[in-house]
Design a protein around this motif. Structure first.
Motif, mmCIF file in Angstrom:
data_model
loop_
_atom_site.group_PDB
_atom_site.id
_atom_site.type_symbol
_atom_site.label_atom_id
_atom_site.label_comp_id
_atom_site.label_asym_id
_atom_site.label_seq_id
_atom_site.Cartn_x
_atom_site.Cartn_y
_atom_site.Cartn_z
ATOM 1 N N LEU A 37 -7.037 1.945 5.063
ATOM 2 C CA LEU A 37 -8.173 1.351 4.352
ATOM 3 C C LEU A 37 -7.720 0.667 3.069
ATOM 4 N N LEU A 38 -6.728 1.246 2.400
ATOM 5 C CA LEU A 38 -6.177 0.621 1.202
ATOM 6 C C LEU A 38 -5.414 -0.646 1.563
ATOM 7 N N ALA A 39 -4.560 -0.546 2.582
ATOM 8 C CA ALA A 39 -3.706 -1.675 2.951
ATOM 9 C C ALA A 39 -4.504 -2.886 3.411
ATOM 10 N N TYR A 40 -5.526 -2.648 4.231
ATOM 11 C CA TYR A 40 -6.247 -3.760 4.845
ATOM 12 C C TYR A 40 -7.491 -4.195 4.074
ATOM 13 N N GLN A 41 -7.692 -3.615 2.905
ATOM 14 C CA GLN A 41 -8.864 -3.976 2.099
ATOM 15 C C GLN A 41 -8.964 -5.478 1.835
ATOM 16 N N PRO A 42 -7.825 -6.173 1.555
ATOM 17 C CA PRO A 42 -7.937 -7.617 1.282
ATOM 18 C C PRO A 42 -8.231 -8.465 2.519
ATOM 19 N N LEU A 43 -8.073 -7.921 3.720
ATOM 20 C CA LEU A 43 -8.323 -8.691 4.941
ATOM 21 C C LEU A 43 -9.821 -8.801 5.202
ATOM 22 N N ASN A 44 -10.256 -9.947 5.698
ATOM 23 C CA ASN A 44 -11.649 -10.033 6.130
ATOM 24 C C ASN A 44 -11.773 -9.457 7.542
ATOM 25 N N ALA A 104 -7.463 6.660 -3.332
ATOM 26 C CA ALA A 104 -7.496 6.171 -1.953
ATOM 27 C C ALA A 104 -8.078 7.223 -1.024
ATOM 28 N N GLU A 105 -7.728 8.479 -1.248
ATOM 29 C CA GLU A 105 -8.264 9.573 -0.432
ATOM 30 C C GLU A 105 -9.770 9.705 -0.632
ATOM 31 N N GLU A 106 -10.216 9.601 -1.874
ATOM 32 C CA GLU A 106 -11.654 9.712 -2.165
ATOM 33 C C GLU A 106 -12.426 8.560 -1.523
ATOM 34 N N ASN A 107 -11.893 7.343 -1.640
ATOM 35 C CA ASN A 107 -12.554 6.181 -1.048
ATOM 36 C C ASN A 107 -12.601 6.277 0.470
ATOM 37 N N ALA A 108 -11.524 6.783 1.053
ATOM 38 C CA ALA A 108 -11.479 6.931 2.508
ATOM 39 C C ALA A 108 -12.482 7.972 2.973
ATOM 40 N N ALA A 109 -12.603 9.066 2.221
ATOM 41 C CA ALA A 109 -13.546 10.121 2.590
ATOM 42 C C ALA A 109 -14.987 9.599 2.559
ATOM 43 N N ILE A 110 -15.291 8.776 1.557
ATOM 44 C CA ILE A 110 -16.633 8.197 1.459
ATOM 45 C C ILE A 110 -16.881 7.244 2.626
ATOM 46 N N ALA A 111 -15.900 6.386 2.913
ATOM 47 C CA ALA A 111 -16.035 5.424 4.020
ATOM 48 C C ALA A 111 -16.191 6.145 5.349
ATOM 49 N N MET A 112 -15.468 7.240 5.506
ATOM 50 C CA MET A 112 -15.549 8.019 6.738
ATOM 51 C C MET A 112 -16.918 8.672 6.882
ATOM 52 N N ALA A 149 0.831 -1.205 0.000
ATOM 53 C CA ALA A 149 0.000 0.000 0.000
ATOM 54 C C ALA A 149 0.862 1.249 0.000
ATOM 55 N N ARG A 150 1.915 1.223 0.775
ATOM 56 C CA ARG A 150 2.790 2.403 0.833
ATOM 57 C C ARG A 150 3.462 2.633 -0.515
ATOM 58 N N ARG A 151 3.846 1.537 -1.164
ATOM 59 C CA ARG A 151 4.456 1.663 -2.486
ATOM 60 C C ARG A 151 3.430 2.171 -3.502
ATOM 61 N N ALA A 152 2.211 1.660 -3.409
ATOM 62 C CA ALA A 152 1.167 2.059 -4.358
ATOM 63 C C ALA A 152 0.831 3.537 -4.230
ATOM 64 N N LEU A 153 0.867 4.066 -3.016
ATOM 65 C CA LEU A 153 0.493 5.463 -2.783
ATOM 66 C C LEU A 153 1.515 6.453 -3.335
ATOM 67 N N LYS A 154 2.635 5.956 -3.812
ATOM 68 C CA LYS A 154 3.594 6.839 -4.471
ATOM 69 C C LYS A 154 3.058 7.311 -5.818
#
Length: 276
Positions: free
Chosen positions: A218-225, A133-141, A120-125
């Motif tokens: 939220l991006l990093a842990y998306q694959p976790l149940n 990721a910011e848009e998705n987090a804002a919606i989830a929040m 996730a940290r690499r992807a956010l570069k």
């Protein structure tokens, strides 16, 4: 290449340490590798080099500093960064329950979590990934989704926002202290004035930290149940989880403060110079 003298010195140092201390040091080094901290440091160095370019744009607008990239490379020296983190991490873990930390992070779930965080940290570069990721987090929040509430609990348990805000404030103060010590402000600015100015940045830092933390997690842990993330949260609540969290912040904050001060000193050197 391994230097024989260095290896011999290290062996002698270990020989003079109590057996329990040697075992604890070895466990700390194993944990260091298990958490993939060398990869984290590599990513932080890459981010640092980009930040160094941004600093040049901010402090030397319209100018070309021939050796600036070289200076930033030296400050973000990978070997030095790794040495600092290793030493500080090991020292911070002294007396802590490293066995429980290893048990969790050497498990299949623990290794998956570590890999997800690195990815996730690499992807956010990538700016497009970061924006999404910011848009998705804002919606989830805003919707307070179940996953957001779980991540929010994780953030609270690990004191993520407060620790990062304090770290950022300390790093900013270290940078401006470097500028001050390097003579960038002459007699026009005092350490107290710098402290007040840095503290005034706290609301913006807190907002940016909150947005970044939730975007990243939220991006990093998306694959976790939900069950997997619950296990991670419950581990984080244990003494071992809290000790590990504290040790990581202590180790990385110390290194980042040193880097920030060095950047401030280097920046001050060039602020008054003409273009080369």
């Amino acid at each position: 290449m391994l230097k024989i003298a260095g290896a011999g010195t290290f062996a002698l140092a270990l020989a003079t340490m109590p057996i329990a201390a040697v075992a604890q040091t070895n466990k700390a080094e194993t944990l260091y590798e298990t958490l993939l901290l060398p990869e984290v440091i590599t990513l932080m160095r890459e981010e640092g080099l980009t930040y160094g370019s941004d600093l040049a744009d901010d402090f030397f607008p319209g100018r070309t500093i021939a050796d600036w990239d070289g200076v930033v490379n030296v400050i973000y020296n990978a070997d030095k960064m790794e040495g600092e983190i290793k030493d500080a991490f090991s020292a911070a873990l002294e007396g802590d329950d490293v066995d429980s930390m290893l048990a969790f992070f050497q498990s299949e779930l623990g290794q998956e979590i570590v890999q997800l965080e690195i990815s996730a940290r690499r992807a956010l570069k990538d700016e497009q990934v970061e924006q999404l990721a910011e848009e998705n987090a804002a919606i989830a929040m805003q919707d307070e989704t179940d996953r957001f509430l779980q991540v929010e609990e994780f953030v609270d348990v690990n004191n993520v926002i407060e620790s990062n805000v304090v770290g950022a404030l300390n790093s900013n103060f270290a940078f401006y202290t470097g500028l001050l010590d390097g003579g960038a402000f002459g007699d026009d600015l005092t350490e107290e004035q710098i402290l007040n100015d840095v503290w005034n940045q706290e609301p913006d830092i807190r907002q940016n930290t909150t947005e970044w933390a939730f975007s990243f997690l939220l991006l990093a842990y998306q694959p976790l149940n939900d069950s997997d993330l619950r296990q991670y949260i419950e581990f984080s609540k244990t003494d071992a989880g809290q000790e590990l969290n504290g040790a990581l912040f202590e180790a990385f904050d110390g290194m980042l403060e040193r880097i920030s001060r060095d950047l401030g000193l280097a920046t001050s050197k060039y602020m008054g110079q003409q273009e080369l």
